[in-house]
Design a protein around this motif. Structure first.
Motif, short mmCIF file in Angstrom:
data_model
loop_
_atom_site.label_atom_id
_atom_site.label_comp_id
_atom_site.label_asym_id
_atom_site.label_seq_id
_atom_site.Cartn_x
_atom_site.Cartn_y
_atom_site.Cartn_z
N PRO A 1 0.70 -1.18 -0.08
CA PRO A 1 0.04 -0.12 -0.05
C PRO A 1 0.95 1.26 -0.10
O PRO A 1 1.92 1.22 0.58
CB PRO A 1 -1.03 -0.12 1.29
CG PRO A 1 -0.85 -1.43 1.50
CD PRO A 1 0.69 -2.16 1.30
N TYR B 1 -1.07 1.07 -4.90
CA TYR B 1 -0.12 0.00 -4.50
C TYR B 1 1.02 0.23 -5.21
O TYR B 1 1.01 0.30 -6.50
CB TYR B 1 -0.88 -1.38 -4.64
CG TYR B 1 -1.98 -1.55 -3.59
CD1 TYR B 1 -1.69 -2.08 -2.59
CD2 TYR B 1 -3.32 -1.21 -4.19
CE1 TYR B 1 -2.89 -2.42 -1.75
CE2 TYR B 1 -4.40 -1.30 -3.25
CZ TYR B 1 -4.18 -1.84 -1.97
OH TYR B 1 -5.35 -2.34 -1.24
N GLN C 1 -4.07 2.60 5.04
CA GLN C 1 -2.75 1.92 4.39
C GLN C 1 -2.77 0.55 5.27
O GLN C 1 -2.33 -0.44 4.86
CB GLN C 1 -1.58 2.90 4.48
CG GLN C 1 -1.87 3.74 3.41
CD GLN C 1 -0.72 5.13 3.58
OE1 GLN C 1 -0.10 4.58 4.52
NE2 GLN C 1 -0.80 6.03 3.05
N GLY D 1 -8.87 -2.64 -3.19
CA GLY D 1 -8.46 -1.40 -2.55
C GLY D 1 -9.46 -0.30 -2.63
O GLY D 1 -9.35 0.62 -2.86
#
Length: 696
Positions: free
Chosen positions: A31, A37, A600, A610
């Protein structure tokens, strides 16, 4: 065009394919804030992460080599296939049935790559089915003699290739495969009497990629009358199989390698089996070739060299290391010397394990048990120390002649250490070990260095991280510092992008607006957006991007899938704007600063795509693929950026009108321009009051 995949099926695949899942099959992603990412690029060799993935946008971009795109583009690059093949690969992975514009095409055989994969999988099933046959007794005895049970052999996919001329060829023919496909897959050879099996009378191991797809096979000789003298043979290089780019056991070891940041390189298939059964689950093996740079790239992406700010972590940090198991004999020492040709920073993490009595891991396990294999790996020595000490140990250094012999033998080895600081440290250490003056050994090393044309490297050099590298902590803000933090991140975004290098308020505003427009188009008010024109943008690339948005149909409908919005925009922008669009799509926006640390910490492989802040329903596949619902903060930020753009537009209109008015004599035209200027100024003040409050 006849035979094209129907668009609605392409969009089904785009919506279903998980970019994070696809990329993380070959790249360790970490992250980096705002749903982004970072990892080491799989398409060029690098040591600091510059490969950025934004799963919620369905976009990836490498700031190092400039490649980027959507999930289809990634598969095209990774698998070296065309667009249609990439769609088919993903459709097969996610079990989506494809239809074609030509109805007869629905029954087509599939892409060449997919057919070769299917042929290999069918061959693997055939080999496994033969392992319990009467003829395969020699294969079972060989495996049992190495203390592998039937269950162990099944776990590692061990099989048996019958001794006949064309057993596999005939079997594959009944499954619908052509002889050309068998040849292309490396499963058969062309002879004078026709096509025949390549693997015959041998025990087999499937060589798979990290996702578990069978790319080829390794096979061991069992019978003295085998027409091929080589003890081991492998699939020849094919469209799927490249011996320099595959590692046996990577499918079984990948998760452990990523978790432990360690990999053990052994020399044979049975060594991999022995290591895994002994608890060393990070073991892999090369397939008929020495470990080289391409193998190192695979390992580096999984171990993922770390960076803290500008401090490059080099060497065995927090257990991160690469362990080679070499024989202690001359062949093993030669293999260790070969490893010297690898990248300097990679070598700082490289260790050598040599078992007692020069046994390989499989024989070591047979004779001394599992604990001996684990101990072998745990007590590995740094590669540099192993090679240097081995060379020095050949001489009796209590005598002057022995000392000089050691100096002459070890100097070329020391000379091959490319890192400037390490060659100095090891020269001093070795001079003490031999018992000679440092200057004497240093002169010999420098002479050998010049002769070998060794180029200096600095494995410990400070590397400037690309965008996203080491930003996780730096982007964590506090409520009271949001304004300052926002300005800092805006300037970082402007300085670090690769498509237009300039640092001023005009550029920053236009860049941030384009980032919001691409990432969160629903945050942009349609009424205000309609007032924009190409003249609202001073920076040429953003003016072109605005035109690309218009060419794509303007602001997307709220029901438009995120992937389709990016596809339409990239298609409208064309090759010239594709890289800029990808960069802007993964660019961190200065929003939700006080929430990024928690996000994160919580994000990772467990969070499928995500997901970012918004009202997308958790666990809803449909929500994952739709355009992101903007938060109030995101709407406000978009409004502020739009207002600045429109304010600058009015400023330019007023300036142009005043310039024209100053050139005119008194009269009706000049009076009309004055009225227009007044109108612009009124609209400008209303805009400022509406967005920013009373600006006067």
């Amino acid at each position: 065009m006849s035979g094209m995949i129907k668009k609605e099926d392409i969009e089904k695949v785009r919506a279903k394919a998980d970019l994070y899942e696809i990329v993380s099959e070959s790249v360790t992603l970490k992250p980096s804030g705002s749903g982004t990412y970072m990892g080491l690029c799989p398409f060029h060799d690098e040591k600091s992460p510059s490969f950025s993935v934004r799963p919620s946008m369905g976009v990836w971009h490498c700031f190092g080599c400039g490649l980027g795109g959507d999930v289809f583009t990634y598969v095209e690059q990774e698998e070296n296939v065309e667009f249609g093949d990439a769609v088919e690969i993903l459709a097969d992975k996610y079990q989506i049935e494809l239809h074609y514009e030509n109805s007869r095409q629905d029954k087509r055989r599939g892409s060449k790559r997919s057919r070769l994969l299917e042929a290999n999988e069918e061959a693997q099933r055939f080999f496994v089915s033969q392992i319990m046959s009467k003829e395969a007794l020699a294969a079972r005895k060989l495996l049992a003699g190495r203390t592998f049970s039937q269950a162990d052999s099944a776990h590692f996919g061990c099989g048996y290739a019958p001794r006949g001329w064309d057993n596999l060829v005939r079997h594959l023919s009944t499954k619908g495969f052509t002889q050309q496909e068998m040849l292309d897959a490396g499963l058969a050879r062309q002879g004078q009497r026709g096509v025949y099996d390549y693997f015959r009378g041998r025990v087999t191991w499937p060589i798979r990629d990290s996702t578990g797809r069978t790319l080829g096979f390794g096979a061991r000789k069992l019978y003295e009358d085998d027409g091929i003298n080589a003890k081991y043979i492998n699939t020849p290089d094919t469209q799927l199989y490249r011996k320099n780019q595959v590692l046996y056991g990577i499918d079984l070891a990948k998760d452990a390698i990523v978790k432990k940041r360690q990999v053990v390189i052994v020399e044979g298939y049975t060594d991999v089996m022995a290591c895994h059964l002994a608890g060393v689950d990070t073991a892999v093996a090369t397939c008929g070739t020495a470990f080289g740079e391409d193998h190192a790239k695979i390992v580096r992406r999984l171990i993922s060299d770390d960076a803290l700010g500008a401090i490059q972590l080099v060497g065995p940090v927090q257990g991160s290391r690469v362990v080679f198991t070499f024989d202690g004999d001359a062949a093993g020492q030669k293999a260790a010397l070969h490893a010297f040709g690898l990248d300097g920073s990679f070598l700082t993490q490289t260790f050598v394990a040599v078992a007692r009595e020069n046994l390989d891991p499989c024989d070591l396990r047979i004779r001394y048990g599992d604990e001996a294999v684990r101990s072998l790996v745990e007590h590995a020595r740094p590669l540099y120390d192993f090679v240097i000490d081995t060379a020095v140990a050949m001489f009796d250094t209590q005598y002057t002649t022995g000392q000089m012999g050691a100096v002459k033998a070890v100097a070329p080895i020391l000379a091959q250490i490319r890192d400037r600081s390490l060659v100095g440290a090891y020269t001093r250490k070795t001079a003490r070990k031999i018992g000679v003056d440092l200057d004497l050994l240093r002169q010999e090393v420098n002479r050998a260095r010049r002769k070998l044309h060794v180029k200096d490297q600095d494995a410990y050099a400070v590397r400037t991280p690309h965008r996203g590298a080491g930003e996780s902590e730096g982007r964590a803000g506090h409520g009271s510092d949001d304004a300052m933090q926002r300005r800092r991140i805006q300037r970082e975004d402007a300085l670090r992008q690769g498509y237009h290098h300039i640092d001023d308020s005009v550029f920053i505003c236009e860049q941030q607006f384009m980032g919001v427009l691409i990432q969160i188009p629903r945050a942009v008010g349609s009424a205000a957006f309609a007032q924009l024109s190409p003249d609202s943008f001073e920076v040429p690339i953003f003016r072109s991007l605005y035109r690309a948005v218009q060419a794509a149909g303007g602001l997307p409908d709220r029901k438009t899938p995120q992937g389709l919005w990016m596809h339409n925009l990239t298609k409208a922008g064309g090759p010239m704007l594709e890289s800029a669009i990808n960069e802007l799509a993964v660019m961190p926006l200065p929003l939700n600063l006080d929430k990024q640390v928690g996000k994160q910490r919580d994000s990772g492989p467990g969070s499928k795509k995500g997901n970012e802040e918004g009202d997308q329903g958790a666990g809803s596949d449909e929500a994952d693929v739709q355009l992101k619902q903007p938060s109030p903060e995101e709407r406000q930020y978009a409004s502020e950026l739009l207002a600045r753009l429109l304010d600058a537009t009015y400023m330019r209109l007023i300036a142009s009108a005043k310039h024209r008015m100053n050139q005119l004599p008194d009269g009706q035209e000049k009076f009309g321009l004055l009225g227009r200027i007044t109108q612009y100024e009124t609209q400008r003040n209303e805009l400022r009051n509406q967005v920013f409050g009373n600006a006067e």
